[in-house]
Design an enzyme around this catalytic site. Structure first.
Site, short mmCIF file in Angstrom:
data_model
loop_
_atom_site.label_atom_id
_atom_site.label_comp_id
_atom_site.label_asym_id
_atom_site.label_seq_id
_atom_site.Cartn_x
_atom_site.Cartn_y
_atom_site.Cartn_z
N GLU A 109 0.79 -1.22 0.00
CA GLU A 109 0.00 0.00 0.00
C GLU A 109 0.83 1.28 0.00
O GLU A 109 0.44 2.28 -0.59
CB GLU A 109 -0.95 0.01 1.21
N SER A 390 -50.81 -10.00 -21.18
CA SER A 390 -51.86 -9.02 -21.45
C SER A 390 -51.79 -7.77 -20.59
O SER A 390 -52.53 -6.82 -20.81
CB SER A 390 -53.24 -9.67 -21.27
#
Length: 772
Positions: A109, A390
């Site tokens: 890091e 539908s």
């Protein structure tokens, strides 16, 4: 005399050369000087801007540095409903953090961690060069470990907040942290704060979660895995993505070799260990999301997706206030899972449902499945891989017909033999019969397919597509006339579109998040600005007809009716393709829908199976009513404490009595429009908004005149339903369809509500053959 002096001549030559050189160097010196001045000005400007931004930086406290970064989620009442991140985090002091883990973290890091004072100019320059050249320059970016700690402690992770101001404040606070705390303390804060995936914060808790042991019992490859995870906790999850986790772990080991914390041989030995070795099968520190109330799993999953769409990371200490009505959510869950009055066929039978507040678009409840045990699994409420049957008719056929053609509710429509233009494919209804000329109201209430398709043909697909766009729906492929009896949309989209009928014609995009509060106190509130999707007249007339779906004895949705409640709704089913009909019982369907609404809520429900082509994965005729029963139980419950009022007739809508039935038309169009869809003789003039190939004749109505509909039924000449295959799939741009859903519809068609009607299959997703 001096003119002939050689010394004078040489002096003049030297002066001439000097003059020439001066003129040659002059411009470059001036440019260099101005460049230095410009750099100086820029430096002073940057320093001033940095100072200005730093002066407004938020306070950073020890509490902020040591707290976990779990994000809290609240319901609409402000009650915490979930906390994304382990609440059982084990904080570990620096003296108990193994040196190997500390060196692993620093190596990957921030390898200059012990040399800088919070901000590392060398690191920043290296990152800048990396951005320009595209090279990785070792694996590290421009932020120091201290800056990362500050970012996790006091700043938002939203992409929109990655500004120069934020970076300046971050750098300033990093310097302050370095002046206040030792390197050992800073590293302790970081190791305890970082998100480690699976809802876990801190590396001590991660050690218990992934390996079921404490940090001081981990091995080198295990330390390396944990040290590398914070960069991308999800991607480096060793359970789910072992290949990526292995690559990242090995990068950490290589970084430790470069910093001389381990030898090449130690690194190689660690690399030879499988990343899945010694992983725990059970988790001592389980992620909160796995323990999250079963009621809210799908809602929470969709909230997190919406949060990420807004540019936030869930693991950033946020307070997220949602629109969730917990009471409605629990009822929806209970009815979908454990209601003894509903005859669910088995535990594989699934449900996807969404409840929307019709007056603002707030999603108040969402059910993504039933009898599921996997946290954050498939959310069927937002999948778009199944045809809506539908339920498409009000929003694609009849709504546009009223809006653009000014159809009255008693508009004569033909339920007579119909062939899709340019094909030899006939359209059939669920009963394989024709009713001749009937009213639009009757066609919608009974969910007849042919009148819907004829109506859409008169409107024109482009106009209908525009109407759908006003309701928030866009599609990756052009819609076709077959989509008039089936659209590939989600229950969330369907509920939101029907909500526009409920509120008088305004569309609100559905949303789950009401407010976000960042760790620094900055608050963002959200709401949807409604937009006019249709006229109040269209919304009222559709609603008036859809009431009959639930109240008329011949209506397709009578099982959904809540006694005494003003409501309207529509059913939808989809039929299997012809080549599969012999594999399932007669009248079986693939999907069954119901979408209904009041003046308060809109609720859309899909029911069916994830893999509808597998054995015993069909919906029987009797089971198609399950969606209606869910609606009835839930809508009845959530409407108990709400006003129960009927819809008010708009001023431009005129009532007329026809055959004992109150019908409606829009003022200025006091007639009916002749159905001139294909296969019919056309005459008169082209109707406003109609397709270029359609023309219509307006007939003046007489008050109290009975409808001219033909009630007699005629047997279809065809003995069995016919499968149609349109070229368009109606794929939605906002598709969230699951792999299970999309893959299972490759060969499927859909038919109307009662099954058996014409089926329209599609190249990708199957077609629709709606009956009710």
């Amino acid at each position: 005399m001096s003119q002939n002096n050689p010394k004078n001549s040489r002096a003049e030559v030297r002066r001439g050369r000097q003059f020439s050189n001066t003129h040659k160097k002059g411009p470059f010196r001036r440019i260099f000087k101005w460049a230095l001045i410009l750099v100086g000005v820029l430096f002073l400007f940057g320093a001033g801007l940095f100072t200005y931004y730093a002066s407004s930086a938020p306070r950073i406290t020890r509490s902020a540095l040591t707290s976990d970064n779990s994000t809290k989620f609240y319901d609409a009442n402000g009650t915490v409903i979930s906390r994304l991140g382990s609440q059982n985090r084990d904080y570990v002091k620096s003296k108990n953090i193994p040196r190997t883990l500390k060196r692993a973290v620093v190596s990957i890091e921030d390898r200059r961690f012990y040399k800088h004072h919070g901000v590392d100019p060398i690191r920043i320059a290296g990152a800048a060069i990396s951005n320009l050249t595209g090279s990785s320059l070792g694996l590290q970016g421009g932020s120091t470990l201290t800056q990362q700690l500050v970012k996790l402690s006091v700043f938002s992770t939203a992409a929109s907040d990655r500004t120069f101001k934020r970076k300046a404040q971050e750098a300033w606070l990093a310097i302050k942290v370095e002046n206040r705390y030792s390197k050992s303390q800073i590293l302790e804060f970081y190791i305890n704060k970082v998100y480690m995936g699976n809802g876990v914060y801190g590396m001590q808790t991660a050690a218990e979660y992934y390996y079921d042991k404490t940090l001081n019992h981990l091995t080198l490859p295990e330390f390396a895995l944990l040290a590398g995870m914070p960069q991308s906790p999800t991607l480096y999850n060793p359970y789910k993505y072992p290949q990526y986790a292995t690559k990242r772990r090995n990068e950490v080991l290589d970084a430790m070799v470069k910093t001389k914390d381990i030898t090449e041989s130690q690194a190689q030995a660690a690399k030879n260990t499988s990343v899945k070795a010694h992983l725990s099968a059970t988790h001592a520190k389980a992620r909160t999301s796995e323990k999250t109330s079963k009621y809210i799993d799908s809602y929470l999953k969709q909230t997190i997706e919406e949060l990420e769409d807004k540019g936030y990371k869930p693991n950033s200490g946020l307070k997220v206030y949602t629109n969730l009505d917990m009471s409605a959510q629990k009822k929806l869950y209970q009815v979908s899972n454990n209601d003894p009055t509903i005859a669910y066929p088995n535990n594989r039978f699934q449900v996807g449902a969404t409840i929307v507040d019709v007056n603002n678009g707030k999603v108040v409840a969402m059910q993504g499945g039933r009898k599921t045990k996997v946290a954050f699994g498939l959310n069927r409420a937002v999948q778009t891989g199944r045809s809506s049957g539908s339920t498409a008719k009000p929003i694609m056929d009849y709504g546009p017909a009223i809006q653009y053609l000014k159809y009255p509710t008693y508009q004569p429509v033909k339920d007579t033999p119909y062939v899709y233009p340019g094909t030899d494919k006939s359209v059939y209804d669920f009963d394989n019969k024709y009713q001749g000329t009937i009213t639009m109201r009757k066609a919608l209430v009974e969910s007849r397919n042919i009148p819907a398709i004829r109506t859409l043909e008169n409107v024109g697909v482009p106009k209908a597509t525009g109407f759908l766009k006003n309701l928030g729906m866009s599609f990756s492929k052009p819609l076709e006339i077959q989509n008039g009896i089936g659209l590939y949309i989600s229950s969330e989209q369907l509920a939101a579109s029907y909500a526009a009928f409920a509120n008088g014609g305004t569309y609100y995009k559905p949303y789950l998040i009401n407010k976000i509060v960042q760790v620094n106190g900055v608050t963002h509130k959200y709401h949807q600005q409604g937009k006019r999707a249709m006229s109040p007249a269209t919304a009222f007339m559709i609603t008036n007809m859809l009431k009959g779906v639930m109240t008329d004895s011949a209506g397709s949705g009578t099982a959904a009716k809540v006694s005494g409640l003003y409501e309207a709704g529509k059913t939808g089913t989809t039929q299997y393709p012809d080549d599969y009909l012999n594999k399932v019982p007669a009248m079986s369907t693939m999907d069954s829908w119901f979408s209904g609404y009041t003046k308060n809520y809109s609720l859309a429900i899909w029911t069916g199976y994830d893999h509808q082509f597998k054995a015993n994965s069909y919906v029987t005729s009797a089971q198609t009513s399950i969606a209606q029963e869910i609606y009835k139980n839930v809508m009845g419950y959530i409407s108990e404490d709400k006003p129960n009022t009927d819809w008010t007739q708009p001023s431009d809508v005129v009532a007329t009595n026809r055959g004992g039935t109150t019908e409606y038309y829009v003022a200025g169009y006091p007639g009916t429009v002749t159905d001139n869809s294909s296969n019919q003789t056309t005459s008169g003039y082209t109707t406003e908004g109609g397709s270029s190939s359609s023309s219509a004749v307006v007939t003046q109505p007489r008050e109290n005149e009975s409808s001219s509909s033909t009630e007699s039924s005629n047997e279809s000449s065809a003995s069995t339903p016919s499968e149609q295959k349109p070229s368009g799939d109606g794929g939605n741009d906002d598709s969230n369809s699951s792999s299970a859903s999309s893959s299972s519809t490759d060969n499927g068609g859909t038919t109307p509500d009662n099954g058996g009607g014409n089926t329209n299959s599609n190249d990708n997703n199957g077609g629709t053959d709606e009956t009710q």
